[in-house]
Scaffold this motif. Structure first.
Motif, PDB file in Angstrom:
ATOM      1  N   THR A 130      22.616  89.653 -66.506  1.00 26.67           N
ATOM      2  CA  THR A 130      23.967  89.496 -65.963  1.00 26.67           C
ATOM      3  C   THR A 130      24.312  88.051 -65.642  1.00 26.67           C
ATOM      4  OG1 THR A 130      23.126  89.968 -63.727  1.00 26.67           O
ATOM      5  CG2 THR A 130      23.963  91.820 -65.018  1.00 26.67           C
ATOM      6  N   ARG A 131      23.377  87.298 -65.074  1.00 24.46           N
ATOM      7  CA  ARG A 131      23.671  85.910 -64.678  1.00 24.46           C
ATOM      8  C   ARG A 131      23.232  84.900 -65.737  1.00 24.46           C
ATOM      9  NH1 ARG A 131      24.639  85.087 -58.837  1.00 24.46           N
ATOM     10  NH2 ARG A 131      24.212  82.899 -59.298  1.00 24.46           N
ATOM     11  N   GLY A 132      22.100  85.170 -66.397  1.00 28.14           N
ATOM     12  CA  GLY A 132      21.599  84.247 -67.407  1.00 28.14           C
ATOM     13  C   GLY A 132      22.135  84.516 -68.802  1.00 28.14           C
ATOM     14  N   ARG A 133      22.883  85.618 -68.947  1.00 25.65           N
ATOM     15  CA  ARG A 133      23.507  85.971 -70.229  1.00 25.65           C
ATOM     16  C   ARG A 133      22.469  86.154 -71.333  1.00 25.65           C
ATOM     17  NH1 ARG A 133      26.245  82.319 -67.609  1.00 25.65           N
ATOM     18  NH2 ARG A 133      25.291  80.612 -68.735  1.00 25.65           N
ATOM     19  N   HIS A 134      21.256  86.570 -70.965  1.00 29.25           N
ATOM     20  CA  HIS A 134      20.262  86.878 -71.973  1.00 29.25           C
ATOM     21  C   HIS A 134      20.654  88.167 -72.689  1.00 29.25           C
ATOM     22  CE1 HIS A 134      16.672  84.283 -70.547  1.00 29.25           C
ATOM     23  NE2 HIS A 134      17.798  83.796 -70.046  1.00 29.25           N
ATOM     24  N   ARG A 135      20.242  88.280 -73.935  1.00 32.59           N
ATOM     25  CA  ARG A 135      20.588  89.437 -74.743  1.00 32.59           C
ATOM     26  C   ARG A 135      19.453  90.457 -74.651  1.00 32.59           C
ATOM     27  NH1 ARG A 135      22.911  85.982 -79.959  1.00 32.59           N
ATOM     28  NH2 ARG A 135      24.674  85.065 -78.840  1.00 32.59           N
ATOM     29  N   LEU A 136      19.563  91.323 -73.671  1.00 30.66           N
ATOM     30  CA  LEU A 136      18.522  92.306 -73.421  1.00 30.66           C
ATOM     31  C   LEU A 136      19.097  93.714 -73.572  1.00 30.66           C
ATOM     32  CD1 LEU A 136      16.946  90.857 -70.147  1.00 30.66           C
ATOM     33  CD2 LEU A 136      16.208  90.449 -72.483  1.00 30.66           C
ATOM     34  N   LEU A 137      18.303  94.590 -74.118  1.00 30.84           N
ATOM     35  CA  LEU A 137      18.671  96.000 -74.194  1.00 30.84           C
ATOM     36  C   LEU A 137      17.820  96.744 -73.173  1.00 30.84           C
ATOM     37  CD1 LEU A 137      18.899  96.482 -78.071  1.00 30.84           C
ATOM     38  CD2 LEU A 137      20.786  96.182 -76.452  1.00 30.84           C
TER      39      LEU A 137
ATOM     40  N   LEU B 185      12.990  82.659 -81.848  1.00 24.86           N
ATOM     41  CA  LEU B 185      12.510  83.875 -81.190  1.00 24.86           C
ATOM     42  C   LEU B 185      12.875  83.795 -79.711  1.00 24.86           C
ATOM     43  CD1 LEU B 185      10.903  86.537 -81.413  1.00 24.86           C
ATOM     44  CD2 LEU B 185       8.817  85.201 -81.017  1.00 24.86           C
ATOM     45  N   SER B 186      13.993  84.400 -79.342  1.00 23.58           N
ATOM     46  CA  SER B 186      14.483  84.261 -77.973  1.00 23.58           C
ATOM     47  C   SER B 186      15.614  85.248 -77.712  1.00 23.58           C
ATOM     48  CB  SER B 186      15.000  82.832 -77.735  1.00 23.58           C
ATOM     49  OG  SER B 186      15.491  82.683 -76.411  1.00 23.58           O
ATOM     50  N   ASN B 187      15.761  85.617 -76.430  1.00 21.83           N
ATOM     51  CA  ASN B 187      16.918  86.373 -75.973  1.00 21.83           C
ATOM     52  C   ASN B 187      17.925  85.483 -75.251  1.00 21.83           C
ATOM     53  OD1 ASN B 187      15.662  88.789 -76.832  1.00 21.83           O
ATOM     54  ND2 ASN B 187      14.542  88.931 -74.904  1.00 21.83           N
ATOM     55  N   ASN B 188      17.634  84.181 -75.192  1.00 25.44           N
ATOM     56  CA  ASN B 188      18.408  83.241 -74.383  1.00 25.44           C
ATOM     57  C   ASN B 188      19.325  82.396 -75.266  1.00 25.44           C
ATOM     58  OD1 ASN B 188      19.388  81.326 -72.617  1.00 25.44           O
ATOM     59  ND2 ASN B 188      17.389  80.672 -71.864  1.00 25.44           N
ATOM     60  N   PRO B 189      20.634  82.648 -75.266  1.00 23.03           N
ATOM     61  CA  PRO B 189      21.530  81.881 -76.134  1.00 23.03           C
ATOM     62  C   PRO B 189      21.621  80.401 -75.774  1.00 23.03           C
ATOM     63  CG  PRO B 189      22.787  83.312 -74.675  1.00 23.03           C
ATOM     64  CD  PRO B 189      21.350  83.696 -74.512  1.00 23.03           C
ATOM     65  N   ASP B 190      21.256  80.025 -74.537  1.00 21.55           N
ATOM     66  CA  ASP B 190      21.303  78.613 -74.157  1.00 21.55           C
ATOM     67  C   ASP B 190      20.292  77.797 -74.964  1.00 21.55           C
ATOM     68  OD1 ASP B 190      22.184  76.383 -72.497  1.00 21.55           O
ATOM     69  OD2 ASP B 190      20.212  76.507 -71.560  1.00 21.55           O
TER      70      ASP B 190
END
Length: 212
Positions: free
Chosen positions: A204-211, A164-169
């Motif tokens: 933009t900088r953290g590459r999170h997947r946000l809509l 459960l995350s938007n953070n691909p890292d």
């Protein structure tokens, strides 16, 4: 990013801990502590849903798992500068419904600590974004290492997760440690009057997947 901890962690203690969810009701949970974590931190896991009865052994199916980094200002004080508090509430409710674990990791300020995070806030008020502020203080944009999360999941006999995350890292670090991320499940976007720039920087900088 670590390729995975060599030290094996074990469950130290498991206790009942009923918790409130956003609608005001209470759900059963078990709080788990660990021995042998590679960084020596006091990280904990919260077992929810069908995992409450299986505090140290994986239940059937793939659990929904959230890696949540500690945020005193957001989780406890209700700060609207970030989305951490609402994400924590959302995670508890969704994991309670699906079955799985919330790993609460003591990594304040993306790993730079509470006082440094407050210093970063001051720099943000001077015009830097959340990542630029960390770098200006001499840190990486994100100092977090999820090796302890890999250890905790292994101690719980979990080698596959729905994350459960938007953070691909987070997914990449779990995979590097040997935990298979079968699905990346996005969290909702929790926009407030004060966190628009913060969320934009995560995108933009953290590459999170946000809509947004």
């Amino acid at each position: 990013m670590s390729s995975g901890p060599a030290v094996v962690a074990t469950v130290r203690r498991a206790v009942s801990l009923p918790v409130r969810v956003p609608d005001g009701s209470s759900v059963p949970a078990r709080l788990l502590t660990f021995d042998g974590l590679v960084d020596g931190g006091e990280h904990v896991a919260l077992a929810l849903g069908d995992r409450v009865g299986h505090p140290a052994v994986g239940a059937a199916g793939v659990p929904l798992v959230r890696l949540h980094s500690e945020c005193l200002t957001g989780d406890v004080l209700g700060s609207e500068r970030c989305d951490c508090g609402p994400q924590l509430d959302e995670a508890v409710a969704r994991i309670a419904a699906s079955g799985g674990y919330l790993l609460y990791l003591r990594q304040e300020g993306r790993g730079i600590g509470l006082y440094n995070k407050v210093d970063a806030y001051a720099l943000q008020e001077a015009g830097l974004d959340t990542y630029e502020a960390n770098v200006a203080l001499g840190f990486d944009e994100d100092e977090r290492d999820y090796s302890v999360a890999v250890q905790m999941l292994r101690a719980l006999d979990v080698d596959r997760v729905h994350l459960l995350s938007n953070n691909p890292d987070k997914a990449a670090q779990l995979a590097a440690g040997g935990v298979r991320v079968e699905r990346l499940v996005p969290t909702r976007v929790h926009l407030s009057r004060a966190n628009g720039g913060y969320l934009a920087a995560k995108l933009t900088r953290g590459r999170h997947r946000l809509l947004l």
